[in-house]
Every structure is written in C-alpha cells, then in structure tokens.
Design a protein around this motif. Structure first.
Motif, PDB file in Angstrom:
ATOM      1  N   ALA A  67       0.826  -1.207   0.000  1.00  0.00           N
ATOM      2  CA  ALA A  67       0.000   0.000   0.000  1.00  0.00           C
ATOM      3  C   ALA A  67       0.855   1.250   0.000  1.00  0.00           C
ATOM      4  O   ALA A  67       0.509   2.272  -0.617  1.00  0.00           O
ATOM      5  CB  ALA A  67      -0.932  -0.008   1.204  1.00  0.00           C
ATOM      6  N   ALA A  70       2.080   2.079  -3.512  1.00  0.00           N
ATOM      7  CA  ALA A  70       1.029   2.729  -4.305  1.00  0.00           C
ATOM      8  C   ALA A  70       0.820   4.172  -3.862  1.00  0.00           C
ATOM      9  O   ALA A  70       0.609   5.069  -4.691  1.00  0.00           O
ATOM     10  CB  ALA A  70      -0.274   1.934  -4.170  1.00  0.00           C
ATOM     11  N   TYR A  71       0.920   4.415  -2.576  1.00  0.00           N
ATOM     12  CA  TYR A  71       0.740   5.771  -2.051  1.00  0.00           C
ATOM     13  C   TYR A  71       1.854   6.702  -2.532  1.00  0.00           C
ATOM     14  O   TYR A  71       1.597   7.848  -2.927  1.00  0.00           O
ATOM     15  CB  TYR A  71       0.708   5.728  -0.519  1.00  0.00           C
ATOM     16  CG  TYR A  71       0.610   7.084   0.128  1.00  0.00           C
ATOM     17  CD1 TYR A  71      -0.606   7.756   0.212  1.00  0.00           C
ATOM     18  CD2 TYR A  71       1.747   7.702   0.658  1.00  0.00           C
ATOM     19  CE1 TYR A  71      -0.697   9.003   0.797  1.00  0.00           C
ATOM     20  CE2 TYR A  71       1.672   8.948   1.244  1.00  0.00           C
ATOM     21  CZ  TYR A  71       0.442   9.596   1.314  1.00  0.00           C
ATOM     22  OH  TYR A  71       0.370  10.841   1.880  1.00  0.00           O
ATOM     23  N   LYS A  73       3.570   6.314  -5.208  1.00  0.00           N
ATOM     24  CA  LYS A  73       3.517   6.429  -6.662  1.00  0.00           C
ATOM     25  C   LYS A  73       2.498   7.468  -7.110  1.00  0.00           C
ATOM     26  O   LYS A  73       2.801   8.345  -7.935  1.00  0.00           O
ATOM     27  CB  LYS A  73       3.190   5.068  -7.267  1.00  0.00           C
ATOM     28  CG  LYS A  73       3.176   5.053  -8.785  1.00  0.00           C
ATOM     29  CD  LYS A  73       2.882   3.658  -9.302  1.00  0.00           C
ATOM     30  CE  LYS A  73       2.834   3.637 -10.828  1.00  0.00           C
ATOM     31  NZ  LYS A  73       2.529   2.276 -11.348  1.00  0.00           N
ATOM     32  N   ASP A  74       1.275   7.370  -6.571  1.00  0.00           N
ATOM     33  CA  ASP A  74       0.229   8.282  -7.053  1.00  0.00           C
ATOM     34  C   ASP A  74      -0.680   8.829  -5.951  1.00  0.00           C
ATOM     35  O   ASP A  74      -1.749   9.372  -6.227  1.00  0.00           O
ATOM     36  CB  ASP A  74      -0.626   7.594  -8.124  1.00  0.00           C
ATOM     37  CG  ASP A  74      -1.183   6.254  -7.649  1.00  0.00           C
ATOM     38  OD1 ASP A  74      -1.254   6.046  -6.418  1.00  0.00           O
ATOM     39  OD2 ASP A  74      -1.544   5.415  -8.508  1.00  0.00           O
ATOM     40  N   THR A  76      -2.392   7.201  -3.659  1.00  0.00           N
ATOM     41  CA  THR A  76      -3.584   6.398  -3.400  1.00  0.00           C
ATOM     42  C   THR A  76      -3.666   6.015  -1.929  1.00  0.00           C
ATOM     43  O   THR A  76      -2.731   5.416  -1.368  1.00  0.00           O
ATOM     44  CB  THR A  76      -3.574   5.102  -4.253  1.00  0.00           C
ATOM     45  OG1 THR A  76      -3.477   5.462  -5.634  1.00  0.00           O
ATOM     46  CG2 THR A  76      -4.833   4.283  -4.005  1.00  0.00           C
ATOM     47  N   LEU A  77      -4.777   6.371  -1.283  1.00  0.00           N
ATOM     48  CA  LEU A  77      -4.993   5.982   0.111  1.00  0.00           C
ATOM     49  C   LEU A  77      -5.512   4.555   0.171  1.00  0.00           C
ATOM     50  O   LEU A  77      -6.203   4.085  -0.737  1.00  0.00           O
ATOM     51  CB  LEU A  77      -5.979   6.934   0.790  1.00  0.00           C
ATOM     52  CG  LEU A  77      -5.501   8.376   0.945  1.00  0.00           C
ATOM     53  CD1 LEU A  77      -6.602   9.242   1.569  1.00  0.00           C
ATOM     54  CD2 LEU A  77      -4.234   8.451   1.797  1.00  0.00           C
ATOM     55  N   PHE A  78      -5.199   3.868   1.237  1.00  0.00           N
ATOM     56  CA  PHE A  78      -5.477   2.434   1.356  1.00  0.00           C
ATOM     57  C   PHE A  78      -6.586   2.203   2.382  1.00  0.00           C
ATOM     58  O   PHE A  78      -6.527   2.712   3.497  1.00  0.00           O
ATOM     59  CB  PHE A  78      -4.199   1.721   1.798  1.00  0.00           C
ATOM     60  CG  PHE A  78      -4.344   0.236   1.971  1.00  0.00           C
ATOM     61  CD1 PHE A  78      -4.811  -0.552   0.936  1.00  0.00           C
ATOM     62  CD2 PHE A  78      -4.001  -0.364   3.173  1.00  0.00           C
ATOM     63  CE1 PHE A  78      -4.925  -1.934   1.091  1.00  0.00           C
ATOM     64  CE2 PHE A  78      -4.117  -1.732   3.347  1.00  0.00           C
ATOM     65  CZ  PHE A  78      -4.583  -2.522   2.298  1.00  0.00           C
ATOM     66  N   SER A  79      -7.609   1.445   1.988  1.00  0.00           N
ATOM     67  CA  SER A  79      -8.673   1.058   2.912  1.00  0.00           C
ATOM     68  C   SER A  79      -8.425  -0.381   3.351  1.00  0.00           C
ATOM     69  O   SER A  79      -8.616  -1.315   2.551  1.00  0.00           O
ATOM     70  CB  SER A  79     -10.049   1.166   2.232  1.00  0.00           C
ATOM     71  OG  SER A  79     -10.330   2.501   1.895  1.00  0.00           O
ATOM     72  N   CYS A 121      -0.343   5.880   4.151  1.00  0.00           N
ATOM     73  CA  CYS A 121      -1.360   5.309   3.267  1.00  0.00           C
ATOM     74  C   CYS A 121      -2.642   4.978   4.013  1.00  0.00           C
ATOM     75  O   CYS A 121      -3.698   4.768   3.393  1.00  0.00           O
ATOM     76  CB  CYS A 121      -0.820   4.047   2.588  1.00  0.00           C
ATOM     77  SG  CYS A 121      -0.363   2.721   3.734  1.00  0.00           S
ATOM     78  N   ARG A 125      -9.989   9.305   4.214  1.00  0.00           N
ATOM     79  CA  ARG A 125     -10.591  10.325   3.339  1.00  0.00           C
ATOM     80  C   ARG A 125     -11.697  11.061   4.096  1.00  0.00           C
ATOM     81  O   ARG A 125     -12.457  10.447   4.845  1.00  0.00           O
ATOM     82  CB  ARG A 125     -11.181   9.668   2.096  1.00  0.00           C
ATOM     83  CG  ARG A 125     -10.170   8.982   1.197  1.00  0.00           C
ATOM     84  CD  ARG A 125     -10.874   8.371  -0.013  1.00  0.00           C
ATOM     85  NE  ARG A 125      -9.932   7.669  -0.889  1.00  0.00           N
ATOM     86  CZ  ARG A 125      -9.602   6.390  -0.739  1.00  0.00           C
ATOM     87  NH1 ARG A 125     -10.143   5.684   0.247  1.00  0.00           N
ATOM     88  NH2 ARG A 125      -8.750   5.816  -1.567  1.00  0.00           N
TER      89      ARG A 125
END
Length: 440
Positions: A67, A70-71, A73-74, A76-79, A121, A125
């Motif tokens: 996660a 990905a955070y 890189k772009d 993206t927050l992780f659920s 991450c 939100r």
C-alpha cells in the motif's frame, strides 16, 4: 483488611483468582524470585512523549508495504480489509498496555497520529485530521480489552466493578479507582509465584524486621516484594491512615516513601522535586515580583526573606510563594507553633486533616521538630526542612491514594504537573496560566 497464612506455590488458580498450585517451590529457588518479583512492579513504563508504532504481523506488514508503494507512486490511500485493521489494532493495543490500560482521549489521539505518520497510506478520506476513525477504533479496542481483563481478574480493572463499591453506593460512577495522577503501577497484580496469603506472611515478617537495627536492605526487599498487596489494599479498601500505619509501619519513613513513589510512577521523588524547584526558582521569583495587589505585597515580603546562604530557607519561601500565587493560603500547607506546650500542640494537630507542622521555641530560628500530619496523626517527624516535608507529603498522597486537600488543590496540581512533570498535558486554567508564564 484481612490477610492470613503463608504459601509458596506456582501455577494454577485459586478460588480467589490468585496463582497457586499443589507444587511447592524450593526456598533456594525462591531466593532469586524475591528479586524477580520486582519485575511485575516495573513491568510498565511512563507514557512516552512520542508513541512508537510497533511492527505488525508479517502478512500485515507485507500488505502495508504494498500500500505504501502505491501511495508514494500516485497518492492512493489504502482502505484496510477487516483482517488487516484487526491486526493493526491488536498490535497497537499490545504496545499501549505496556504503559496503561486506561488511556485518555489525548493519548488515543497520539497513538492514531503516530500510526498515520508511520503509515501515511492509512490516512482517512474526508477526515479533518486523517485519523479520527482510527482514534475511535483505538478507544473501543482498549475498552473491549479491559472487559476481557475484568473477566480474568486483572485487579486494576476489577477494582472498578460494582461489587467492589461500598454498600449503598452502587452507582457505577461512585469511587471509580482509575489511575488519575499519572500512576504507572496503580493497582498491579500479585507476582506470578505469590498469593495473597504468602504476601501477607511476608508483611507480618516485615513488621518484625522493620523494628530491627541495621536491617535496611532486608526491609527494602520485603517492601518491594509486597508492593502489589499494599497497593491493592490502598486502592480497594481505602483504609484509614491509622489502620494502614499499623499494618505497614515501614512505609512511613523517608527512604520508603521515596521508593514507593518510584514504584508507583517510575519517577524519583525527592531528587526531582527539589532540583525542579531550584531549576524554576529564578522564573518563580520574576513572576512573584510582577504580581500586583494584596497578593503581590505578600509575595514581595516572602521574596525579601530569601537568603543566598540557606538553600532550604529559599525553597521554603518559593513553596509558600507558590501557594500565594495560586490564590491559596500557605498556612494551610505549613502551620508553625511557637512557644506552645506539647499538650496544646497535640490538640491542634488532632484537628488537622492534612498538613505540615513546625515546632519552635520563642526566639529560636531553628525548629525543634518538623513533621507531616494526616487525619490528625503525626505520620512523619524530625524531618530536615519544610521543603523535605512538602516532598514527603506529595509522596504520601500517592502512596496512600489520597485526594489533594481542597484548599491546596492548585498548589499540589502545580507541584505534580509542572514540577514533577506527571500528567502535564491536562491542566486546570490556573495551573495552565502559571505554566505558560513560567516558560515564557
């Protein structure tokens, strides 16, 4: 306050919930356990300034690493899925209980904030802080864990149960015995190899050993060993001071009050108290001089009594000045009796709930006696100085789990939270104002 008999046992559980067994332990083995019993006392530490997020299970760390990539890189927050969230909360919980099992909202906030800082991450939100939901989950997790601890008989939790409330006072809010003054070891469990009966047998031996001369080390070991029994009596039974003195006379000495305070808070008492008074002395004097009105005049007169040649006299003036600055009467803290015979002094002391007394002869600058009074009893006598007496009074408040006197509540709060730096994050308005001015 009933205790009886002695038994050295290991493993198993007695009807009362104490650890026992049919296997006796050899006394040679137990000689080392006398020392290891202190491990249960110091198993917790003071709440850290910065909460360190632990490593989680292998699979949880693997998911969080993916996660995080990905955070980065772009953004993206992780659920997290329920399993991962549960693993994270379990890991945080095990780190939290190293310090305490009753956490404040501010401490839960600190844990959640540290989690998001370590794993960005996991930020939420739509949350102002990014961790509001995590904070709520942490509080629920700790609360549910306390319910589990209650079922298995953890004394720090069971002492709050309704069945432990006095008859006729069954409200859940009555007399809740949580740690409220930054106590690290508030109501510890008995050491693994001990029962209530075995510890009470040690207490009875301590009664004899404390009367012998040159027996300081033996008394220290026995006091360390019986700490959990003593704390459970204080917290659970709330005994009168006279009754507690009869059971634990060794506690009412300067050395043991210092030791007991450190067992409870992990912080040294006398050395820190006096050094902090000295550290803040210059700023205190500046504040006293700035104060106006009638209080300012009284403070100015107190400052003028300070001398460079007597450090204890200077500390005494600072402590009395602190009382005045907080809007409280220093005579409620220290009462001097000059040229009064012992019978009259005893009558006056009988009416004192909490205080320090000083006996002087007419025309003498040196006191005949300085001591501490609790519930009309002289619990300490022949102390070196008034600052030492104030230190010991604070130590006894912790050792006996006593409330601060209402007419000195702000003075003692300042001593605890500003000078001893215990639970310094939550201050009354008066003490917060003093702290802000002191550190300007």
């Amino acid at each position: 306050m009933q205790r009886d008999e002695s038994a050295w046992m290991v493993t198993g559980v007695s009807p009362s919930g104490s650890v026992t067994s049919s296997l006796s332990v050899d006394t040679d083995v137990l000689s080392s356990d006398v020392l290891s019993s202190s491990e249960s006392i110091s198993s917790r530490s003071s709440w850290p300034a910065v909460f360190q997020v632990p490593r989680f299970s292998y699979d949880a760390e693997l998911k969080l690493t993916q996660a995080a990539v990905a955070y980065l890189k772009d953004g993206t927050l992780f659920s997290p899925d329920p399993k991962l969230k549960s693993d994270v909360l379990d890991g945080l919980l095990q780190e939290i209980v190293k310090y305490k099992i009753y956490i404040t909202g501010k401490q839960a906030d600190q844990v959640a904030q540290s989690l998001i800082k370590r794993h960005p991450c996991l930020a939420e939100r739509g949350s102002d802080t990014g961790y509001g939901g995590w904070k709520t989950s942490i509080k629920y997790k700790v609360s549910n864990y306390r319910s589990q601890l209650k079922k298995i008989g953890c004394p720090e939790v069971t002492v709050n149960a309704l069945k432990n409330k006095p008859e006729g006072k069954q409200s859940p809010a009555f007399g809740v015995k949580k740690a409220k003054r930054a106590e690290v070891n508030f109501c510890p469990a008995y050491p693994a190899t001990e029962t209530e009966e075995s510890l009470d047998a040690t207490r009875k031996a301590l009664l004899l050993d404390s009367k012998r001369k040159n027996n300081r080390e033996a008394v220290r070991i026995q006091m360390e060993k019986t700490f959990a029994l003593r704390r459970q009596e204080v917290v659970r039974d709330t005994p009168m001071v006279a009754d507690f003195m009869a059971r634990w006379p060794a506690l009412f000495e300067v050395t043991e009050i210092n030791a007991e305070f450190k067992r409870i808070t992990t912080v040294p008492l006398q050395s820190k108290f006096l050094s902090q008074i000295d550290l803040h002395s210059d700023n205190l004097i500046k504040l006293f001089r700035k104060r106006g009105g009638q209080i300012g005049k009284s403070l100015q007169a107190t400052i003028e009594k300070m001398t460079d040649c007597d450090i204890d006299a200077g500390r005494e003036c600072l402590l009395k000045g602190l009382c005045m600055y907080m809007g409280e009467d220093p005579e409620n803290l220290v009462q001097e009796y000059v040229g009064i015979d012992e019978v009259d002094v005893s009558k006056l002391i009988d009416d004192t709930t909490v205080g320090i007394y000083v006996l002087r002869e007419h025309g003498s600058s040196e006191p005949e006696d300085i001591g501490v009074v609790l519930e009309g009893l002289k619990v300490l006598t022949d102390l070196d100085s008034i600052p030492s007496a104030v230190t010991m009074m604070l130590g006894l408040m912790y050792a006996l789990n006593l409330r601060y006197p209402p007419d000195l509540r702000y003075t003692f709060e300042a001593l605890q939270k500003i000078f001893m730096e215990l639970d310094e994050g939550k201050l009354s308005n008066k003490v917060a104002l003093l702290k802000n001015r002191l550190f300007q």
